[in-house]
Design a protein around this motif. Structure first.
Motif, PDB file in Angstrom:
ATOM      1  N   GLU A   1      19.056  -5.979  -8.981  1.00  0.00           N
ATOM      2  CA  GLU A   1      17.831  -6.699  -9.354  1.00  0.00           C
ATOM      3  C   GLU A   1      17.445  -7.707  -8.272  1.00  0.00           C
ATOM      4  OE1 GLU A   1      18.720  -8.466 -13.077  1.00  0.00           O
ATOM      5  OE2 GLU A   1      18.521  -6.610 -14.237  1.00  0.00           O
ATOM      6  N   VAL A   2      18.433  -8.432  -7.755  1.00  0.00           N
ATOM      7  CA  VAL A   2      18.157  -9.434  -6.726  1.00  0.00           C
ATOM      8  C   VAL A   2      17.692  -8.766  -5.435  1.00  0.00           C
ATOM      9  CG1 VAL A   2      19.240 -11.178  -5.252  1.00  0.00           C
ATOM     10  CG2 VAL A   2      19.687 -11.163  -7.716  1.00  0.00           C
ATOM     11  N   LEU A   3      18.330  -7.683  -5.053  1.00  0.00           N
ATOM     12  CA  LEU A   3      17.919  -6.966  -3.841  1.00  0.00           C
ATOM     13  C   LEU A   3      16.516  -6.384  -4.003  1.00  0.00           C
ATOM     14  CD1 LEU A   3      21.338  -5.248  -3.201  1.00  0.00           C
ATOM     15  CD2 LEU A   3      20.239  -6.900  -1.670  1.00  0.00           C
ATOM     16  N   GLY A   4      16.206  -5.927  -5.211  1.00  0.00           N
ATOM     17  CA  GLY A   4      14.853  -5.443  -5.466  1.00  0.00           C
ATOM     18  C   GLY A   4      13.824  -6.546  -5.307  1.00  0.00           C
TER      19      GLY A   4
ATOM     20  N   ALA B   1      22.748  -3.169   2.083  1.00  0.00           N
ATOM     21  CA  ALA B   1      22.088  -2.964   3.374  1.00  0.00           C
ATOM     22  C   ALA B   1      21.047  -1.851   3.306  1.00  0.00           C
ATOM     23  CB  ALA B   1      23.120  -2.650   4.451  1.00  0.00           C
ATOM     24  N   ALA B   2      21.230  -0.908   2.385  1.00  0.00           N
ATOM     25  CA  ALA B   2      20.298   0.214   2.268  1.00  0.00           C
ATOM     26  C   ALA B   2      18.919  -0.219   1.778  1.00  0.00           C
ATOM     27  CB  ALA B   2      20.875   1.277   1.336  1.00  0.00           C
ATOM     28  N   TYR B   3      18.793  -1.426   1.241  1.00  0.00           N
ATOM     29  CA  TYR B   3      17.487  -1.949   0.847  1.00  0.00           C
ATOM     30  C   TYR B   3      16.662  -2.405   2.055  1.00  0.00           C
ATOM     31  CZ  TYR B   3      18.584  -2.044  -4.172  1.00  0.00           C
ATOM     32  OH  TYR B   3      18.885  -1.692  -5.472  1.00  0.00           O
ATOM     33  N   ALA B   4      17.300  -2.555   3.197  1.00  0.00           N
ATOM     34  CA  ALA B   4      16.643  -3.105   4.378  1.00  0.00           C
ATOM     35  C   ALA B   4      15.882  -2.029   5.155  1.00  0.00           C
ATOM     36  CB  ALA B   4      17.675  -3.771   5.284  1.00  0.00           C
ATOM     37  N   ASP B   5      15.000  -2.483   6.033  1.00  0.00           N
ATOM     38  CA  ASP B   5      14.325  -1.579   6.968  1.00  0.00           C
ATOM     39  C   ASP B   5      15.200  -1.309   8.184  1.00  0.00           C
ATOM     40  OD1 ASP B   5      11.654  -1.506   5.621  1.00  0.00           O
ATOM     41  OD2 ASP B   5      11.696  -3.647   6.090  1.00  0.00           O
ATOM     42  N   THR B   6      15.953  -2.321   8.591  1.00  0.00           N
ATOM     43  CA  THR B   6      16.788  -2.254   9.789  1.00  0.00           C
ATOM     44  C   THR B   6      18.125  -2.910   9.505  1.00  0.00           C
ATOM     45  OG1 THR B   6      14.841  -2.419  11.219  1.00  0.00           O
ATOM     46  CG2 THR B   6      16.965  -2.911  12.235  1.00  0.00           C
TER      47      THR B   6
ATOM     48  N   GLN C   1      17.894   2.161  11.912  1.00  0.00           N
ATOM     49  CA  GLN C   1      16.606   2.133  11.228  1.00  0.00           C
ATOM     50  C   GLN C   1      16.676   3.011   9.982  1.00  0.00           C
ATOM     51  OE1 GLN C   1      14.348   0.066  12.329  1.00  0.00           O
ATOM     52  NE2 GLN C   1      15.374  -0.394  14.285  1.00  0.00           N
ATOM     53  N   GLN C   2      15.914   2.635   8.965  1.00  0.00           N
ATOM     54  CA  GLN C   2      15.839   3.386   7.711  1.00  0.00           C
ATOM     55  C   GLN C   2      17.233   3.753   7.204  1.00  0.00           C
ATOM     56  OE1 GLN C   2      13.178   6.615   8.914  1.00  0.00           O
ATOM     57  NE2 GLN C   2      11.416   5.454   8.186  1.00  0.00           N
ATOM     58  N   PRO C   3      18.047   2.758   6.931  1.00  0.00           N
ATOM     59  CA  PRO C   3      19.446   3.014   6.560  1.00  0.00           C
ATOM     60  C   PRO C   3      19.588   3.607   5.166  1.00  0.00           C
ATOM     61  CG  PRO C   3      18.913   0.716   6.249  1.00  0.00           C
ATOM     62  CD  PRO C   3      17.714   1.319   6.919  1.00  0.00           C
ATOM     63  N   THR C   4      20.671   4.311   4.979  1.00  0.00           N
ATOM     64  CA  THR C   4      21.133   4.714   3.657  1.00  0.00           C
ATOM     65  C   THR C   4      22.543   4.158   3.483  1.00  0.00           C
ATOM     66  OG1 THR C   4      22.168   6.772   4.398  1.00  0.00           O
ATOM     67  CG2 THR C   4      19.818   6.863   3.803  1.00  0.00           C
ATOM     68  N   ALA C   5      22.977   4.041   2.237  1.00  0.00           N
ATOM     69  CA  ALA C   5      24.308   3.496   1.992  1.00  0.00           C
ATOM     70  C   ALA C   5      25.378   4.349   2.665  1.00  0.00           C
ATOM     71  CB  ALA C   5      24.557   3.395   0.487  1.00  0.00           C
ATOM     72  N   ALA C   6      25.212   5.670   2.639  1.00  0.00           N
ATOM     73  CA  ALA C   6      26.209   6.564   3.231  1.00  0.00           C
ATOM     74  C   ALA C   6      26.274   6.393   4.748  1.00  0.00           C
ATOM     75  CB  ALA C   6      25.892   8.010   2.869  1.00  0.00           C
TER      76      ALA C   6
ATOM     77  N   PHE D   1      12.474  -6.319   6.403  1.00  0.00           N
ATOM     78  CA  PHE D   1      13.749  -6.673   5.791  1.00  0.00           C
ATOM     79  C   PHE D   1      14.850  -6.248   6.761  1.00  0.00           C
ATOM     80  CE2 PHE D   1      15.925  -6.547   1.308  1.00  0.00           C
ATOM     81  CZ  PHE D   1      17.037  -7.204   1.812  1.00  0.00           C
ATOM     82  N   THR D   2      15.611  -7.210   7.280  1.00  0.00           N
ATOM     83  CA  THR D   2      16.682  -6.931   8.217  1.00  0.00           C
ATOM     84  C   THR D   2      18.013  -7.334   7.597  1.00  0.00           C
ATOM     85  OG1 THR D   2      15.221  -7.420  10.089  1.00  0.00           O
ATOM     86  CG2 THR D   2      17.586  -7.355  10.537  1.00  0.00           C
ATOM     87  N   ALA D   3      18.982  -6.433   7.632  1.00  0.00           N
ATOM     88  CA  ALA D   3      20.336  -6.739   7.183  1.00  0.00           C
ATOM     89  C   ALA D   3      21.240  -6.881   8.405  1.00  0.00           C
ATOM     90  CB  ALA D   3      20.865  -5.638   6.269  1.00  0.00           C
ATOM     91  N   VAL D   4      22.190  -7.805   8.316  1.00  0.00           N
ATOM     92  CA  VAL D   4      23.154  -8.028   9.394  1.00  0.00           C
ATOM     93  C   VAL D   4      24.543  -7.757   8.830  1.00  0.00           C
ATOM     94  CG1 VAL D   4      24.047  -9.657  11.093  1.00  0.00           C
ATOM     95  CG2 VAL D   4      21.649  -9.793  10.375  1.00  0.00           C
TER      96      VAL D   4
END
Length: 249
Positions: free
Chosen positions: A180-183, A206-211, A225-230, A36-39
């Motif tokens: 729910e959608v991100l899940g 973005a925190a749902y992503a791997d990268t 990598q391994q993002p958190t919202a903060a 899962f990649t977020a941009v």
């Protein structure tokens, strides 16, 4: 890890002369398979342009793009249409459901248009995952926004695509429906082994992503990598109109 999609030295320009805008300025990036990649990036950073070019929805002005081992620039219009239909899924902010069709008909629409019989076991599992088994005969106008976007996610996955591209998929949703959608997108990666590329402005999404890839002024400026919202929020605060320094987190 193999790449589900990638671009190399990607350049995209709009207009000409004094009105020319360079939306992508030599971007090279790989979107890993079954990840899962977020941009992310400020408005005008080129994030949606990157997704559209990587998905074959738009053509590059320079550089190259691949889906798996298939180079998109080598394909004609008909071949690109077939590739998008058979190997890609799309989820957009506006849902893009057909109001006169039922939930089930909306989910199978891309398969029906392509004359492809659905895999009923896959379809049943997908409907179960998105939690719409009791809504299959409803029409979009009878659903909440979150339910409509879940239909859109199911539609994107119905043909077992290699990659799902999602452009601001939670932009029209409240936080609960968005979660729910991100899940569901996260589940598509973890349990269905699909690849997801999502453009978003929301650090919590973005925190749902791997990268997370960060763009600014049409260039890739950072990777997390391994993002958190903060952590994502802190990184976004650095975009103050100046190009952020390159580097990985």
């Amino acid at each position: 890890m193999s790449a589900a999609a990638r671009v190399e030295d990607a350049v995209k320009e709009y207009g000409a002369g004094e009105t020319r805008v360079r939306a992508l300025d030599g971007v090279s990036v790989e979107f890993a398979a079954a990840r899962f990649t977020a941009v992310m990036g400020p408005s005008g950073s080129g994030k949606s342009t990157l997704m559209h070019c990587a998905a074959g929805l738009d053509t590059l002005s320079g550089g190259r793009a691949w889906l798996g081992d298939t180079e998109l620039s080598a394909l004609g219009d008909r071949e690109l249409t077939l590739l998008r239909r058979e190997r890609l899924g799309f989820v957009f902010q506006a849902f893009n459901l057909v109001p006169t069709l039922t939930v089930r008909e909306n989910i199978t629409l891309p398969l029906d248009l392509g004359g492809t019989a659905p895999d009923h076991d896959w379809l049943d599992a997908l409907i179960d995952v998105v939690g719409l088994g009791d809504r299959l005969h409803h029409r979009p106008g009878q659903l909440s926004g979150g339910q409509q976007q879940r239909v859109a996610v199911a539609r994107a996955l119905a043909g077992r695509p290699q990659v799902v591209f999602a452009d601001e998929p939670t932009g029209n949703l409240d936080s609960r429906s968005g979660g729910e959608v991100l899940g569901l997108l996260r589940s598509a990666v973890d349990t269905m082994h699909r690849s997801v590329v999502m453009v978003t402005h929301d650090p919590a999404a973005a925190a749902y992503a791997d990268t997370v890839l960060f763009l600014a002024d049409g260039r890739l400026v950072d990777t997390m990598q391994q993002p958190t919202a903060a952590r994502v929020l802190d990184r976004m605060k650095a975009f103050d109109g100046r190009r952020a320094p390159a580097g990985a987190r």
